[in-house]
Design an enzyme around this catalytic site. Structure first.
Site, PDB file in Angstrom:
ATOM      1  N   GLU A  70     -10.516  -9.433  -7.560  1.00 43.56           N
ATOM      2  CA  GLU A  70      -9.489  -8.407  -7.361  1.00 43.56           C
ATOM      3  C   GLU A  70      -8.389  -8.501  -8.420  1.00 43.56           C
ATOM      4  O   GLU A  70      -7.915  -7.472  -8.914  1.00 43.56           O
ATOM      5  CB  GLU A  70      -8.896  -8.558  -5.954  1.00 43.56           C
ATOM      6  CG  GLU A  70      -9.913  -8.213  -4.863  1.00 43.56           C
ATOM      7  CD  GLU A  70      -9.412  -8.538  -3.458  1.00 43.56           C
ATOM      8  OE1 GLU A  70      -8.283  -9.037  -3.313  1.00 43.56           O
ATOM      9  OE2 GLU A  70     -10.172  -8.287  -2.507  1.00 43.56           O
ATOM     10  N   LYS A 103       0.803  -1.215   0.000  1.00 40.72           N
ATOM     11  CA  LYS A 103       0.000   0.000   0.000  1.00 40.72           C
ATOM     12  C   LYS A 103       0.843   1.276   0.000  1.00 40.72           C
ATOM     13  O   LYS A 103       2.072   1.235   0.186  1.00 40.72           O
ATOM     14  CB  LYS A 103      -0.931  -0.009   1.219  1.00 40.72           C
ATOM     15  CG  LYS A 103      -1.940  -1.157   1.208  1.00 40.72           C
ATOM     16  CD  LYS A 103      -2.883  -1.025   2.394  1.00 40.72           C
ATOM     17  CE  LYS A 103      -3.877  -2.164   2.451  1.00 40.72           C
ATOM     18  NZ  LYS A 103      -4.837  -1.989   3.552  1.00 40.72           N
ATOM     19  N   HIS A 133      -2.350  -5.469   1.525  1.00 36.50           N
ATOM     20  CA  HIS A 133      -3.665  -6.081   1.335  1.00 36.50           C
ATOM     21  C   HIS A 133      -3.461  -7.439   0.680  1.00 36.50           C
ATOM     22  O   HIS A 133      -2.609  -7.569  -0.203  1.00 36.50           O
ATOM     23  CB  HIS A 133      -4.561  -5.229   0.428  1.00 36.50           C
ATOM     24  CG  HIS A 133      -5.791  -5.954  -0.024  1.00 36.50           C
ATOM     25  ND1 HIS A 133      -6.943  -5.985   0.719  1.00 36.50           N
ATOM     26  CD2 HIS A 133      -6.032  -6.723  -1.120  1.00 36.50           C
ATOM     27  CE1 HIS A 133      -7.847  -6.731   0.097  1.00 36.50           C
ATOM     28  NE2 HIS A 133      -7.318  -7.192  -1.023  1.00 36.50           N
ATOM     29  N   TYR A 173     -12.594  -1.887  -2.879  1.00 38.23           N
ATOM     30  CA  TYR A 173     -13.043  -1.927  -1.482  1.00 38.23           C
ATOM     31  C   TYR A 173     -14.566  -1.780  -1.345  1.00 38.23           C
ATOM     32  O   TYR A 173     -15.037  -1.363  -0.278  1.00 38.23           O
ATOM     33  CB  TYR A 173     -12.343  -0.824  -0.688  1.00 38.23           C
ATOM     34  CG  TYR A 173     -10.917  -1.169  -0.291  1.00 38.23           C
ATOM     35  CD1 TYR A 173     -10.618  -2.356   0.374  1.00 38.23           C
ATOM     36  CD2 TYR A 173      -9.867  -0.288  -0.550  1.00 38.23           C
ATOM     37  CE1 TYR A 173      -9.315  -2.675   0.743  1.00 38.23           C
ATOM     38  CE2 TYR A 173      -8.549  -0.590  -0.171  1.00 38.23           C
ATOM     39  CZ  TYR A 173      -8.298  -1.788   0.473  1.00 38.23           C
ATOM     40  OH  TYR A 173      -7.010  -2.095   0.856  1.00 38.23           O
ATOM     41  N   ASN A 178      -2.206  -0.317   7.268  1.00 42.84           N
ATOM     42  CA  ASN A 178      -1.691  -1.641   7.604  1.00 42.84           C
ATOM     43  C   ASN A 178      -0.810  -2.276   6.524  1.00 42.84           C
ATOM     44  O   ASN A 178      -0.674  -3.480   6.452  1.00 42.84           O
ATOM     45  CB  ASN A 178      -2.842  -2.572   8.021  1.00 42.84           C
ATOM     46  CG  ASN A 178      -3.818  -2.812   6.897  1.00 42.84           C
ATOM     47  OD1 ASN A 178      -3.671  -2.257   5.823  1.00 42.84           O
ATOM     48  ND2 ASN A 178      -4.811  -3.649   7.137  1.00 42.84           N
TER      49      ASN A 178
HETATM   50  P1  CMP Z   1      -7.274  -4.468   3.870  1.00 40.05           P
HETATM   51  O1  CMP Z   1      -6.848  -5.850   4.139  1.00 40.05           O
HETATM   52  O2  CMP Z   1      -6.708  -3.776   2.688  1.00 40.05           O
HETATM   53  O3  CMP Z   1      -8.864  -4.477   3.750  1.00 40.05           O
HETATM   54  C1  CMP Z   1      -9.680  -3.427   4.178  1.00 40.05           C
HETATM   55  C2  CMP Z   1      -8.926  -2.330   4.807  1.00 40.05           C
HETATM   56  O4  CMP Z   1      -9.695  -1.432   5.568  1.00 40.05           O
HETATM   57  C3  CMP Z   1      -7.922  -2.898   5.792  1.00 40.05           C
HETATM   58  O5  CMP Z   1      -6.917  -3.593   5.140  1.00 40.05           O
HETATM   59  C4  CMP Z   1      -7.538  -1.641   6.556  1.00 40.05           C
HETATM   60  O6  CMP Z   1      -6.612  -0.836   5.826  1.00 40.05           O
HETATM   61  C5  CMP Z   1      -8.876  -0.926   6.611  1.00 40.05           C
HETATM   62  N1  CMP Z   1      -9.556  -1.170   7.880  1.00 40.05           N
HETATM   63  C6  CMP Z   1     -10.180  -2.306   8.262  1.00 40.05           C
HETATM   64  N2  CMP Z   1     -10.707  -2.167   9.500  1.00 40.05           N
HETATM   65  C7  CMP Z   1     -10.393  -0.920   9.900  1.00 40.05           C
HETATM   66  C8  CMP Z   1     -10.643  -0.173  11.070  1.00 40.05           C
HETATM   67  N3  CMP Z   1     -11.314  -0.708  12.094  1.00 40.05           N
HETATM   68  N4  CMP Z   1     -10.180   1.088  11.141  1.00 40.05           N
HETATM   69  C9  CMP Z   1      -9.499   1.631  10.108  1.00 40.05           C
HETATM   70  N5  CMP Z   1      -9.233   0.979   8.963  1.00 40.05           N
HETATM   71  C10 CMP Z   1      -9.667  -0.281   8.858  1.00 40.05           C
END
Ligand code: CMP
Length: 148
Positions: free
Chosen positions: A127, A10, A116, A50, A113
């Site tokens: 995807e 990311k 993905h 998303y 985070n």
């Molecule tokens: P990802 O695995 O890319 O899939 C959805 C994304 O939403 C996740 O990683 C995080 O980046 C974001 N996300 C999921 N839950 C939360 C949360 N509780 N607060 C903020 N961001 C979130």
């Protein structure tokens, strides 16, 4: 079963100079990189990717984040690639991500985070098709060619 999965490194990964480290972890585990590109996601692609999170409180900020800089998209192939890649990334929530996982080692906010990875075969198919054409996916086998 051999599976394919979509991985996104990311926004921020390039700026932090950790792209090689993250790709190394997937290679070290034994996955084949069969597609890879650097791109800047626009809002439409981010919304398509998303869509399942539309309406959640973090949705708009998630789109802002993923569109805020270049990302690396990859298709990884290998035995049980979908669950095994997610084991390498660690759980979405950073407080639950143990050291040794990518999120456990590199993320301290769930929103940011780092990575993905597709969570099911249906998600992987959907995807992968958002990011790559069939021609951009180049499966390969080790074979017996001499590379060195
Ligand atoms: P990802 O695995 O890319 O899939 C959805 C994304 O939403 C996740 O990683 C995080 O980046 C974001 N996300 C999921 N839950 C939360 C949360 N509780 N607060 C903020 N961001 C979130």
């Amino acid at each position: 079963m051999v599976e394919r999965t979509l991985v996104l490194l990311k926004s921020g990964v390039l700026q932090r100079r950790i792209a090689g480290e993250l790709i190394r972890r997937f290679e070290r585990k034994g996955f084949n990189i069969i597609a890879l590109k650097l791109l800047r996601m626009d809002r439409a692609l981010a919304e398509a990717h998303y869509g399942e999170h539309r309406g959640k409180d973090f949705y708009e900020k998630l789109l802002d984040y993923i569109c805020s800089g270049p990302v690396i998209a990859m298709v990884l192939e290998g035995e049980e690639a979908i669950p095994l890649v997610r084991a390498l990334t660690g759980p979405t929530e950073v407080l639950k991500a143990p050291p040794g996982t990518i999120r456990g080692d590199f993320a301290h906010r769930t929103r940011f985070n780092v990575v993905h990875a597709s969570d099911s075969p249906a998600a992987a198919d959907r995807e992968i098709a958002l990011f790559f054409t069939d021609e951009e996916i180049l499966p390969w086998e080790d074979g017996n060619a001499r590379w060195f």
